[in-house]
Enzyme design. Structure first.
Site, mmCIF file in Angstrom:
data_model
loop_
_atom_site.group_PDB
_atom_site.id
_atom_site.type_symbol
_atom_site.label_atom_id
_atom_site.label_comp_id
_atom_site.label_asym_id
_atom_site.label_seq_id
_atom_site.Cartn_x
_atom_site.Cartn_y
_atom_site.Cartn_z
ATOM 1 C CB SER A 155 -90.665 -35.260 37.793
ATOM 2 O OG SER A 155 -89.776 -34.538 37.184
ATOM 3 C CB CYS B 239 -94.115 -43.859 42.675
ATOM 4 S SG CYS B 239 -92.900 -43.226 43.216
ATOM 5 C CB THR C 117 -86.363 -34.843 36.508
ATOM 6 O OG1 THR C 117 -86.902 -33.648 37.178
ATOM 7 C CG2 THR C 117 -84.906 -35.034 36.922
ATOM 8 C CD GLU D 221 -90.863 -45.775 40.220
ATOM 9 O OE1 GLU D 221 -91.665 -45.291 41.212
ATOM 10 O OE2 GLU D 221 -90.688 -47.094 40.423
#
Length: 447
Positions: A205, A257, A208, A223
């Protein structure tokens, strides 16, 4: 966290309980890694490549076991889970071949200057739950083949998968070169905030990722989240476009993603497009896949309910089903607008929110909005529009006329809130190494 309980998203039954790693174990793992690094960095590149190739073969040999536990923990269908495992093995094979031929450059003048790639050292890899084997194999393979040592923490939503992968991979490498810890964000924070970590690679995320950026002084490879747009021009077949939209929004229950997160469709073809998209959603709902857990389902439904409260219409789905598990139906939302959370934030669920636009330019401007920059898709029969779109979209990957796909070994470099650094392809080897420049002169003044 002293223990990790994992429940099946299909029926809420306990998959297993694992003791979480402790802060002293974090310190011990990093110390072990630092001690193992000089020997592994000094190993010939071909030797490291052979070890990664052996690891790939081991993953293939245990593909059924890995897929089975992955399905139990995340709800991903067994066949799809196995595809992800085999993709991970293929990625390891790719880096086993690319690693030994990863090279620098040289300049020849009155002296010689050459640039040598060297391993960075201790790599901390934090990997996600939505495709845990494939993502981990990519990061671990690239790090290990270039002479780094790795401490890996899989997501606490799939710790059994992470530990089994560790059991499969670790025998191919010397002791201490690859270690795995399990735990939640507390253990992740202890890892990334520790001194002596040279690179942190994270897939997960945006929240994070931002926490990691604040806490770590290491090289970062991130990413993070995405809010990928799909722009549908008025010159394409609306039924085909709806099939692409459904594939992008509903595959893996929208938990990819690069899932399609927001859709902009020209009003001239919108009625047919919406009817076809609803029909595809009903097909997907005939064989539903759960979300990873009920906590995530609650988040997805909260965004849907918010959109409906501000005027969106749920043409299909939009209701939490009764019964066990973390199921949520493929949902089509019409009459969405730019100010709704569903269009501004990452949802990561099987939701297709649709906003009508009156022109390609209006749709492109909407697709270019927002803080994320992971990927985008454009469906158009106009070469001019395709050219304009790929140049304008502020994302790392632009896909024209296909929501998924790409060349083998393709690279990806997110932008904005979606992260930084190459996450795939040969370019990942560059991220995992640092360059030393050597100026080799000739001594003078002596006969």
């Amino acid at each position: 966290m002293t223990a990790i309980d994992v429940r099946s998203p299909r029926d809420s039954q306990l998959v297993g309980r694992l003791p979480a790693s402790t802060t002293p174990e974090v310190s011990a793992a990093l110390t072990t890694a630092r001690s193992a690094w000089p020997g592994w960095a000094a190993a010939p590149a071909a030797e490291r490549g052979a070890a990664v190739r052996e690891a790939a073969a081991s993953v293939r040999a245990r593909a059924d076991d890995l897929a089975a536990i992955l399905e139990q923990e995340t709800g991903r269908p067994l066949s799809s889970a196995r595809e992800g495992v085999l993709a991970g093995a293929s990625t390891l094979d790719q880096y086993a071949e690319l690693g030994p031929v990863h090279r620098g450059r040289s300049l020849l003048g009155s002296a010689v200057d050459f640039m040598v790639p060297e391993p960075r050292g201790v790599v901390v890899a934090l990997t996600p739950w939505n495709d845990p084997v494939a993502v981990a194999c990519g990061l671990l393979g690239a790090a290990l083949v270039t002479g780094n040592v790795v401490v890996h923490k899989p997501s606490e939503r799939c710790p059994h998968t992470g530990l089994l992968l560790a059991d499969v991979l670790a025998p191919s490498f010397p002791a201490g070169v690859l270690q795995t810890l399990v735990g939640d964000g507390e253990i992740g924070a202890a890892l990334v905030g520790s001194p002596g970590v040279d690179l942190v690679a994270h897939v997960g995320s945006t929240a994070t990722g931002r926490s990691i950026a604040r806490a770590s002084s290491a090289k970062l490879l991130l990413e993070n989240g995405g809010n990928d747009p799909l722009l549908v021009d008025d010159d394409v077949d609306p039924v085909w476009a709806a099939e692409q939209a459904a594939l992008g929004a509903f595959t893996n229950a929208g938990q990819l993603c690069t899932s399609v997160e927001r859709i902009y469709v020209h009003e001239a073809i919108a009625p047919v497009f919406l009817d076809a998209l609803c029909a595809k959603a009903l097909e997907w709902n005939g064989d539903p896949q759960p979300l990873v857990d009920t906590r995530h389902r609650d988040f997805v439904h909260e965004q849907v309910a918010d959109a409906v409260s501000f005027g969106a219409r749920a043409l299909t789905g939009g209701v939490v089903p009764s019964g066990p598990g973390a199921y949520y139906p493929a949902t089509v939302l019409a009459d969405c607008s730019a100010d709704m959370r569903i269009m501004r934030e990452e949802t990561f669920g099987p939701i297709a929110p649709v906003q009508l636009v009156s022109s390609f330019d209006e749709g492109l401007a909407a697709a270019c909005s927002g803080e994320y920059g992971l990927a985008a898709t454009v469906l158009t029969a106009s070469m001019e529009h395709a050219q304009v779109a790929w140049r304008a979209l502020p994302v790392g990957t632009v896909k024209v006329n296909a929501v998924f796909g790409g060349a083998p070994g393709g690279a990806a470099q997110p932008r904005g809130a979606s992260g930084t650094g190459f996450g795939y392809g040969p370019e990942l080897l560059d991220e995992m190494t640092t360059t030393k420049v050597v100026h080799l002169g000739v001594p003078t003044g002596r006969s």
